[in-house]
Design an enzyme around this catalytic site. Structure first.
Site, mmCIF file in Angstrom:
data_model
loop_
_atom_site.group_PDB
_atom_site.id
_atom_site.type_symbol
_atom_site.label_atom_id
_atom_site.label_comp_id
_atom_site.label_asym_id
_atom_site.label_seq_id
_atom_site.Cartn_x
_atom_site.Cartn_y
_atom_site.Cartn_z
ATOM 1 N N ASN A 41 -6.292 13.208 0.130
ATOM 2 C CA ASN A 41 -6.534 14.496 -0.866
ATOM 3 C C ASN A 41 -7.430 15.629 -0.037
ATOM 4 O OD1 ASN A 41 -8.719 12.728 -0.898
ATOM 5 N ND2 ASN A 41 -9.172 12.616 -2.417
ATOM 6 N N GLY A 52 -10.900 5.901 1.447
ATOM 7 C CA GLY A 52 -9.395 5.885 1.601
ATOM 8 C C GLY A 52 -9.917 4.872 -0.146
ATOM 9 N N SER A 53 -9.283 3.719 -0.487
ATOM 10 C CA SER A 53 -8.978 3.767 -1.789
ATOM 11 C C SER A 53 -9.383 1.758 -1.673
ATOM 12 C CB SER A 53 -8.053 3.100 -2.248
ATOM 13 O OG SER A 53 -6.541 2.332 -1.780
ATOM 14 N N CYS A 83 -12.601 12.472 -4.349
ATOM 15 C CA CYS A 83 -13.350 11.428 -5.054
ATOM 16 C C CYS A 83 -14.002 11.654 -6.050
ATOM 17 C CB CYS A 83 -13.838 10.626 -4.417
ATOM 18 S SG CYS A 83 -14.844 12.139 -3.121
ATOM 19 N N GLU A 106 -16.325 5.143 2.536
ATOM 20 C CA GLU A 106 -16.078 6.507 1.826
ATOM 21 C C GLU A 106 -15.068 5.895 1.326
ATOM 22 O OE1 GLU A 106 -18.118 8.659 1.630
ATOM 23 O OE2 GLU A 106 -19.223 8.945 3.204
ATOM 24 N N LEU A 107 -15.290 5.848 -1.148
ATOM 25 C CA LEU A 107 -14.972 5.027 -1.404
ATOM 26 C C LEU A 107 -14.018 5.659 -2.626
ATOM 27 C CD1 LEU A 107 -14.759 1.216 -0.509
ATOM 28 C CD2 LEU A 107 -13.479 3.103 0.399
ATOM 29 N N GLU A 133 -11.425 4.495 -11.656
ATOM 30 C CA GLU A 133 -10.585 5.789 -10.766
ATOM 31 C C GLU A 133 -9.445 5.978 -11.417
ATOM 32 O OE1 GLU A 133 -10.255 6.245 -6.997
ATOM 33 O OE2 GLU A 133 -11.958 7.918 -6.454
HETATM 34 P P1 NAP Z 1 -5.404 5.277 -0.069
HETATM 35 O O1 NAP Z 1 -3.898 4.523 -0.304
HETATM 36 O O2 NAP Z 1 -6.466 3.703 0.299
HETATM 37 O O3 NAP Z 1 -4.425 5.363 1.491
HETATM 38 C C1 NAP Z 1 -6.320 6.095 2.969
HETATM 39 C C2 NAP Z 1 -5.213 5.364 4.533
HETATM 40 O O4 NAP Z 1 -5.338 4.702 4.484
HETATM 41 C C3 NAP Z 1 -3.939 6.066 4.864
HETATM 42 O O5 NAP Z 1 -4.272 7.156 5.748
HETATM 43 C C4 NAP Z 1 -3.498 4.909 4.506
HETATM 44 O O6 NAP Z 1 -2.672 5.447 4.870
HETATM 45 C C5 NAP Z 1 -4.481 4.105 5.042
HETATM 46 N N1 NAP Z 1 -3.846 2.708 5.092
HETATM 47 C C6 NAP Z 1 -3.517 2.417 3.924
HETATM 48 N N2 NAP Z 1 -3.418 0.945 4.205
HETATM 49 C C7 NAP Z 1 -3.964 0.520 5.415
HETATM 50 C C8 NAP Z 1 -4.050 -0.567 6.104
HETATM 51 N N3 NAP Z 1 -3.355 -1.549 5.119
HETATM 52 N N4 NAP Z 1 -5.071 -0.995 6.992
HETATM 53 C C9 NAP Z 1 -4.978 0.709 7.410
HETATM 54 N N5 NAP Z 1 -5.088 2.076 6.527
HETATM 55 C C10 NAP Z 1 -4.608 1.697 5.276
HETATM 56 O O7 NAP Z 1 -5.789 6.017 -0.320
HETATM 57 P P2 NAP Z 1 -5.763 7.436 -1.125
HETATM 58 O O8 NAP Z 1 -4.939 7.254 -2.042
HETATM 59 O O9 NAP Z 1 -5.142 8.311 0.528
HETATM 60 O O10 NAP Z 1 -6.427 8.451 -0.902
HETATM 61 C C11 NAP Z 1 -7.568 8.098 -2.064
HETATM 62 C C12 NAP Z 1 -8.484 7.063 -1.985
HETATM 63 O O11 NAP Z 1 -9.084 8.178 -1.402
HETATM 64 C C13 NAP Z 1 -8.921 7.124 -3.937
HETATM 65 O O12 NAP Z 1 -9.701 6.340 -4.017
HETATM 66 C C14 NAP Z 1 -10.675 8.480 -3.522
HETATM 67 O O13 NAP Z 1 -11.456 8.436 -4.616
HETATM 68 C C15 NAP Z 1 -10.842 7.742 -2.003
HETATM 69 N N6 NAP Z 1 -11.260 9.107 -1.701
HETATM 70 C C16 NAP Z 1 -12.957 9.083 -1.064
HETATM 71 C C17 NAP Z 1 -13.368 10.150 -0.531
HETATM 72 C C18 NAP Z 1 -15.037 9.674 -0.577
HETATM 73 O O14 NAP Z 1 -15.842 10.300 0.549
HETATM 74 N N7 NAP Z 1 -15.387 8.050 -0.573
HETATM 75 C C19 NAP Z 1 -13.045 11.146 -0.217
HETATM 76 C C20 NAP Z 1 -11.795 11.653 -0.484
HETATM 77 C C21 NAP Z 1 -10.782 9.856 -1.020
HETATM 78 P P3 NAP Z 1 -1.140 5.684 4.102
HETATM 79 O O15 NAP Z 1 -1.091 6.789 4.022
HETATM 80 O O16 NAP Z 1 0.248 5.526 5.836
HETATM 81 O O17 NAP Z 1 -0.197 4.665 3.532
#
Ligand code: NAP
Length: 475
Positions: free
Chosen positions: A154, A230-231, A284, A250-251, A378
């Site tokens: 994002n 990420g999530s 997020c 950071e979730l 969320e």
């Molecule tokens: P996501 O699906 O968790 O993916 C984040 C990253 O993790 C991607 O690079 C993804 O790779 C990787 N990933 C997925 N499965 C993995 C595994 N088993 N092992 C290692 N890496 C893995 O999250 P998203 O949909 O991209 O982002 C949305 C989430 O991020 C939301 O919940 C949002 O609130 C959160 N977020 C938090 C912040 C903060 O600063 N707190 C900021 C921005 C976003 P692939 O793309 O290859 O699947």
């Protein structure tokens, strides 16, 4: 629609490599191919860790690290439009918002450069105890080691910046895995870092299957820290699987904001309309749950809903667009299902709730019960709820009624009310008279509860990525 159709290789050990396999990236808006990128797997991930280890054999002095970071900030200034177009094309982020993100990445690198120059340990007051008398002691801050960095789709430029700039400031080599849907912004940053004089191996970028690359980062003992945005599902599992590493998370959040009756309602309505729907709610800290005092509820609703309806929904490459697509069809279907759940449970859809072509219209829901998904999970989409409350205590209880705790906000002119809420809202940060979507890149940003376990912002991240090393001298 403008795209940056391109073909990119991976950066490992200073070389741009192909792997014989490609990953195609498509526009979330049009479905057109934005470009393709060489696809890494386990072998490349291992090579990247080897390269990072070799790089760290020859530490880079702080002044060199700072110079490189400053040069990247400058390059981001010169390539600002290119960076914004790349973000917009791959993430489907409206250009207006993509330009803000590109500017923020400059700021992140600039602050990291300051940290590289000022990072220091501290004196230990040894004569404060009998045992220490006659000795001098101080700490050095040493890089923790190789950092595995995993970033989400994002904020594909600035959240990568928040991973790699503080790590370099701390003196750590990085193996970066950006989101598969948005690798080009990360690879652009890698290009800029190389051009800025970063020696081979200090930054390695892998795009490919998350589990394969993630497994190497988790299992290889040379990777001392994992910084993940990420999530929660993915993040907490990584932390469980790597108990001996520093795993910084950071979730997500289900961002609440409280509106007291003394707030400047026109200003509140303007800020909330912008911050609940920017990038289609895929931030997020996108405003999701709006709690309004009963004395202000009708007034705010009358001001807020027309502003939401005035948002321009459309092509992210269009200069006027406020709200573009969700990242993919699955995300859109999930958000539509959550709206459907709220509707079926008797909530009122005040505006939106349906599609405009392929795009989900900005949606405002009233009278949503607290246990509905839109109220406690969320949404990560262009949806917010409006809920009436009677007392501040009730509002704070509702706002805290979630497993998340990243940022929350309150609008009030009363200082006592603001401070009481700031103390009682169980979140990593609280904004007063500003939407809780606000973030400046030097802030200590991060969550409590399920939202994470760290604070980002270069000054804070650098401390997470270094270890204190004690020196005691007998005088
Ligand atoms: P996501 O699906 O968790 O993916 C984040 C990253 O993790 C991607 O690079 C993804 O790779 C990787 N990933 C997925 N499965 C993995 C595994 N088993 N092992 C290692 N890496 C893995 O999250 P998203 O949909 O991209 O982002 C949305 C989430 O991020 C939301 O919940 C949002 O609130 C959160 N977020 C938090 C912040 C903060 O600063 N707190 C900021 C921005 C976003 P692939 O793309 O290859 O699947």
């Amino acid at each position: 629609m403008a795209t940056t159709a391109s073909e990119k290789k991976l950066l490992i050990g200073g070389d741009w490599i192909e792997t014989g396999d490609w990953l195609e990236v498509r526009s979330p808006y049009s479905g057109d191919v934005v470009g393709r990128v060489a696809k890494a797997g386990t072998a490349e991930a291992r090579r990247a860790v080897d390269a990072a280890e070799a790089a760290m054999q020859e530490p880079l002095p702080a002044h060199k690290r700072a110079e490189i970071l400053v040069r990247v900030a400058g390059a981001l200034g010169r390539r600002h439009e290119d960076a914004a177009q790349t973000i917009s094309a791959e993430a489907g982020k409206p250009l207006k918002a993509a330009r803000v993100e590109a500017s923020r990445a400059m700021s992140t690198f600039t602050f990291a450069a300051v940290e590289a120059r000022t990072l220091a340990g501290e004196m230990v007051p040894m004569d404060a105890s009998q045992a220490g008398a006659g000795k001098l002691a101080f700490t050095l801050r040493r890089p923790i080691g190789i950092v595995g960095a995993i970033s989400p789709f994002n904020f594909p430029l600035n959240l990568v910046a928040h991973k790699i700039a503080p790590a370099l400031a701390a003196g750590c080599a990085v193996v970066l895995k950006p989101a598969s849907q948005t690798p080009f912004s990360a690879l652009l940053l890698a290009e800029l870092m190389t051009e800025a004089g970063l020696p081979p191996g200090w930054l390695n970028v892998l795009v490919g299957p998350a589990s394969e690359i993630g497994d190497v980062l988790v299992e290889d003992e040379r990777v001392r820290a994992i910084t993940f945005t990420g999530s929660g599902d993915v993040g907490w599992k990584l932390a469980e699987r790597a108990p001996r590493k520093r795993v910084k998370l950071e979730l997500g959040n289900a961002t609440p904001v409280i509106v007291e009756p003394d707030a400047a309602l026109e200003d509140v309505a303007t800020r909330l309309a912008a911050n609940a729907f920017s990038f289609a709610g895929q931030s997020c800290i996108s405003v999701q749950r709006i709690y309004v005092h009963r004395d202000a509820y009708d007034d705010l609703l009358g001001r807020f809903v027309p502003k939401v309806q005035a948002l321009v929904v459309g092509d992210p490459a269009d200069e006027t667009t406020d709200v573009g697509p969700l990242i993919d069809g699955d995300a859109r279907d999930r958000v539509l299902a959550w709206i459907g759940e709220a509707r079926a449970a008797g909530a009122d859809i005040l505006t939106g709730g349906d599609l405009d072509g392929e795009l989900l219209r900005p949606t405002v829901i009233a009278n949503a019960a607290p246990d509905l998904k839109v109220s406690c999970e969320e949404v990560f989409g262009p949806v917010c709820t409006l809920t009436r409350y009677e007392t501040l205590d009730e509002a704070i209880e509702l706002a805290n009624g979630t497993r998340y705790g990243l940022q929350a906000g309150i609008f009030t002119r009363d200082l006592k009310t603001a401070l009481a809420a700031a103390q009682r809202l169980d979140f990593g940060g609280v904004t007063v008279n500003e939407a809780p979507t606000f973030r400046a890149d030097q802030m200590p940003y991060g969550g409590v509860k399920d939202s994470g376990n760290t604070r980002e912002g270069p000054a804070y991240a650098v401390r997470e990525l270094t270890e204190e090393h004690l020196v005691v001298i007998e005088l």
